[in-house]
Design a protein around this motif. Structure first.
Motif, mmCIF file in Angstrom:
data_model
loop_
_atom_site.group_PDB
_atom_site.id
_atom_site.type_symbol
_atom_site.label_atom_id
_atom_site.label_comp_id
_atom_site.label_asym_id
_atom_site.label_seq_id
_atom_site.Cartn_x
_atom_site.Cartn_y
_atom_site.Cartn_z
ATOM 1 N N ASP A 6 39.674 29.643 30.331
ATOM 2 C CA ASP A 6 38.917 30.837 30.760
ATOM 3 C C ASP A 6 38.930 31.716 29.629
ATOM 4 N N LEU A 7 37.613 31.972 29.026
ATOM 5 C CA LEU A 7 37.452 32.865 27.935
ATOM 6 C C LEU A 7 36.783 34.197 28.497
ATOM 7 N N GLN A 8 36.171 35.023 27.447
ATOM 8 C CA GLN A 8 35.640 36.217 27.857
ATOM 9 C C GLN A 8 34.433 36.058 28.714
ATOM 10 N N ASN A 9 33.339 35.356 28.312
ATOM 11 C CA ASN A 9 32.193 34.964 28.996
ATOM 12 C C ASN A 9 31.801 33.479 29.563
ATOM 13 N N ALA A 10 32.977 33.006 29.266
ATOM 14 C CA ALA A 10 32.330 31.346 29.705
ATOM 15 C C ALA A 10 34.046 30.815 30.003
ATOM 16 N N THR A 11 33.750 29.580 30.632
ATOM 17 C CA THR A 11 34.625 28.837 30.933
ATOM 18 C C THR A 11 34.605 27.420 30.443
ATOM 19 N N LEU A 12 35.486 26.903 29.450
ATOM 20 C CA LEU A 12 35.542 25.524 28.847
ATOM 21 C C LEU A 12 36.245 24.645 29.570
ATOM 22 N N SER A 13 35.462 23.517 30.022
ATOM 23 C CA SER A 13 36.269 22.548 30.813
ATOM 24 C C SER A 13 36.585 21.356 29.914
ATOM 25 N N TRP A 14 37.626 20.620 29.948
ATOM 26 C CA TRP A 14 37.953 19.310 29.180
ATOM 27 C C TRP A 14 38.350 18.297 30.007
ATOM 28 N N SER A 19 36.536 12.372 27.423
ATOM 29 C CA SER A 19 36.453 13.096 26.001
ATOM 30 C C SER A 19 35.329 14.039 25.851
ATOM 31 N N ILE A 20 34.855 14.924 27.002
ATOM 32 C CA ILE A 20 33.829 15.830 26.936
ATOM 33 C C ILE A 20 34.250 17.152 27.521
ATOM 34 N N VAL A 21 33.796 18.070 26.681
ATOM 35 C CA VAL A 21 33.736 19.488 26.687
ATOM 36 C C VAL A 21 32.551 20.119 27.402
ATOM 37 N N THR A 22 32.770 20.815 28.379
ATOM 38 C CA THR A 22 31.705 21.598 29.037
ATOM 39 C C THR A 22 31.876 22.832 29.146
ATOM 40 N N CYS A 23 31.034 23.820 28.641
ATOM 41 C CA CYS A 23 30.859 25.154 28.741
ATOM 42 C C CYS A 23 29.994 25.721 29.651
ATOM 43 N N ARG A 24 30.475 26.619 30.551
ATOM 44 C CA ARG A 24 29.837 27.292 31.765
ATOM 45 C C ARG A 24 29.881 28.684 31.515
ATOM 46 N N GLU A 25 28.967 29.343 31.929
ATOM 47 C CA GLU A 25 29.052 30.865 32.221
ATOM 48 C C GLU A 25 29.837 31.368 33.142
ATOM 49 N N LYS A 26 30.548 32.419 32.805
ATOM 50 C CA LYS A 26 31.105 32.946 33.948
ATOM 51 C C LYS A 26 30.351 33.717 34.954
ATOM 52 N N GLY A 27 30.565 33.944 36.165
ATOM 53 C CA GLY A 27 29.987 34.735 37.074
ATOM 54 C C GLY A 27 29.692 33.852 38.374
ATOM 55 N N GLU A 28 28.857 34.196 39.320
ATOM 56 C CA GLU A 28 28.759 33.575 40.413
ATOM 57 C C GLU A 28 27.808 32.217 40.416
ATOM 58 N N VAL A 29 26.992 31.867 39.547
ATOM 59 C CA VAL A 29 26.283 30.764 39.166
ATOM 60 C C VAL A 29 27.031 29.779 38.304
ATOM 61 N N HIS A 30 27.742 30.186 37.355
ATOM 62 C CA HIS A 30 28.423 29.195 36.695
ATOM 63 C C HIS A 30 27.406 28.037 35.892
ATOM 64 N N ARG A 31 26.257 28.643 35.273
ATOM 65 C CA ARG A 31 25.329 27.908 34.891
ATOM 66 C C ARG A 31 26.043 27.103 33.488
ATOM 67 N N LYS A 32 25.413 25.689 33.588
ATOM 68 C CA LYS A 32 26.082 24.941 32.338
ATOM 69 C C LYS A 32 25.550 25.370 31.304
ATOM 70 N N VAL A 33 25.960 25.747 30.090
ATOM 71 C CA VAL A 33 25.410 26.307 28.918
ATOM 72 C C VAL A 33 25.350 25.050 28.129
ATOM 73 N N TRP A 34 26.359 24.247 27.587
ATOM 74 C CA TRP A 34 26.196 22.982 26.895
ATOM 75 C C TRP A 34 27.385 21.965 27.339
#
Length: 159
Positions: A6-14, A19-34
């Motif tokens: 859990d980071l300031q504005n996003a959550t990274l999942s490993w 061997s994949i890392v996923t970046c999602r926005e924090k908030g209600e939607v949790h939109r996938k960023v990359w």
């Protein structure tokens, strides 16, 4: 099992199995960023951030790994440092980390965040357990009780 950072504005999942890392926005939607595939990364041990970048410490053995700097917006790798790292921190515009080379030697590195180049490095004992910053100095604390003081600009020991 997926690990979350859990980071300031996003959550990274490993996902270590893929061997994949996923970046999602924090908030209600949790939109996938990359999404990014990390080749030869057995473990993602830590993630820190600054305003524009994420720093990922990847481990694949006792002294093997990679420290990646990725763009926060798109996950593109900006630079990397081969080897294993510990105790990473962003301070006063620089990145500091404990780094283990291929021979098992430990170093405190001061890194230029723009390109990943080493500003200076200082060899440390492997029982280094903490380092603290003061005005222009870095104080190193070892499990043995020994302390060391470095000039923050040059990395040279102060006596």
């Amino acid at each position: 099992m997926t690990e979350r950072f859990d980071l300031q504005n996003a959550t990274l999942s490993w996902d270590p199995e893929k061997s994949i890392v996923t970046c999602r926005e924090k908030g209600e939607v949790h939109r996938k960023v990359w999404i990014k595939k990390l080749e030869d990364a057995g473990f993602l041990t830590s993630v820190i951030e600054d305003g524009a970048r994420y720093y990922l410490a990847c481990e694949s053995g006792e002294s093997q790994g990679t420290f990646l700097c990725v763009d926060r917006e798109n996950g593109e790798t900006l630079w990397d440092i081969p080897g294993r790292s510990f105790l990473q921190v962003v301070y006063e515009g620089f990145l500091y980390m404990i780094f283990v080379d291929e021979q098992g030697a430990y170093f405190l590195l001061k890194i230029d965040r723009a390109d990943g180049s080493s500003v200076w490095h200082h060899r440390v004992d492997e029982d280094l357990c903490e380092y603290r910053f003061s005005t222009r100095r870095i104080r190193l604390y070892y499990s043995s009780g020994r302390e060391e003081v470095l000039d923050g600009a040059t990395g040279h020991p102060e006596f």
